[in-house]
Design an enzyme around this catalytic site. Structure first.
Site, PDB file in Angstrom:
ATOM      1  CG  HIS A 163     -28.216  10.796  57.394  1.00 14.45           C
ATOM      2  ND1 HIS A 163     -27.220   9.948  56.982  1.00 14.45           N
ATOM      3  CD2 HIS A 163     -29.325  10.474  56.674  1.00 14.45           C
ATOM      4  CE1 HIS A 163     -27.706   9.128  56.048  1.00 14.45           C
ATOM      5  NE2 HIS A 163     -28.968   9.423  55.857  1.00 14.45           N
ATOM      6  CB  SER A 177     -24.450   4.831  39.280  1.00  9.95           C
ATOM      7  OG  SER A 177     -23.929   5.825  40.146  1.00  9.95           O
TER       8      SER A 177
END
Length: 336
Positions: free
Chosen positions: A149, A303
């Site tokens: 990252h 989700s």
């Protein structure tokens, strides 16, 4: 400004500002001792990162490496699994090995300081890719698959200076959905204990690990035409995955027929990924749960939707994000 055995300069995030106050009040779990802002973009990192910065800066990169680079919670795991399966000629059997083992996270050890925790919990057994991710990666056989990252300016100098040219796949996601996803991630895996509204303040203020967000994205966007860099958007993966699979395969020098593309698309579906123990990080969450390392509970994959922020953010916060985005993208041809 003070400097360590690293190239970038840094300052401690311990001022009386609201950003530092929120950070140190709500984001100091047992594996975080504080934070620093590094380099000209003031990238926020745990203070423990300083112990590894020089090793990362001088890391021996290989041209045969495949790197997936991203701001957290932008589709990283999805992109990793896609790249690994394509790069290994659809080795679905090999893909049963946990993703962190076959596609290790370079920044894992700098991100989590377990040095005080491990002596108190002798039954907590952690593998090398967690306790010393840099050594683990250094000892891997080629071709290596590496996740990070870290923004462009904190990547190893061999990459930044073009000395080595590994394949780099960068994946980006719209800021509002990234913020919501990162919030849930930080609650269950990184020990954030504050409110969502305060978390949004930290996100907008560039005061979360690997932030600020826009320089992270735009520094790769402006390099998207370099032959060893592929820039992907989470929204494109959600909208129509097969073309992205084909594009990635071409970038990695692989040829997939229609049947193979469909097979991989099924393997990469959200339902398949969420139920796949080799990629869903439930084992890491169970460690946090068992040893009470973080205060919250939940799932790594929630989700995977586009526009999910509308359910979580107030109109006021959405407005703040939109203004902030407009300011940061002024003069840029980038959009989601």
């Amino acid at each position: 400004m003070r400097s360590a055995t690293m190239s970038p300069q840094y300052v401690h995030a311990d001022t009386d500002s609201e950003q530092d106050r929120l950070l140190n009040e709500f984001f100091k779990p047992s594996f975080r001792r504080g934070y620093v802002r590094v380099g000209p973009n003031k990238v926020l990192m745990p203070v423990y990162y300083l112990k590894f910065a020089d090793r990362i800066e001088n890391m021996e990169v290989r041209d045969s490496d495949v790197w997936v680079v991203s701001h957290p919670k932008t589709g990283t795991t999805w992109t990793q699994e896609m790249a690994w399966v394509i790069g290994t000629d659809l080795d679905f059997e090999g893909a049963k090995v946990p993703l962190p083992e076959r596609f290790p996270f370079l920044d894992h050890t700098p991100l989590f300081d377990y040095s005080d925790i491990i002596p108190k919990l002798p039954e907590l057994e952690l593998p090398l890719f967690i306790t010393d991710s840099l050594t683990y990666i250094d000892e891997m056989e080629s071709p290596r698959f590496i996740k990070t990252h870290l923004p462009w300016e904190l990547l190893p100098k061999q990459i930044r200076h073009g000395i080595k040219k590994p394949k780099i796949i960068y994946v980006a996601r719209n800021a509002k959905d990234t913020c919501v996803s990162y919030y849930h991630h930080c609650k269950i895996l990184e020990g954030y204990s504050g409110s969502f509204d305060d978390y949004c303040k930290l996100f907008l203020g560039g005061s979360l690990c690997f932030a600020p967000f826009w320089p992270h994205v735009l520094n790769f966007w402006k390099r998207r035409d370099e032959p060893n860099i592929l820039f992907l958007k989470f929204e494109d993966l959600k909208k129509d995955l097969p073309p992205v699979i084909k594009k990635t395969a071409e970038f990695l020098g692989k040829e997939l027929n229609a049947e193979q593309v469909d097979l991989l698309a099924d393997h990469l579906s959200f339902t398949s990924m969420k139920n796949n123990p080799s990629v869903n990080y439930e084992a890491a969450i169970e460690i946090n749960r068992r040893f009470k390392l973080t205060p919250a509970d939940g799932h790594f994959m929630r989700s995977g939707q586009v526009g999910n922020y509308k359910e979580a953010m107030s109109p006021k916060i959405i407005g703040e994000f939109d203004r902030w985005t407009q300011e940061n993208l002024a003069g840029s041809d980038f959009s989601f």
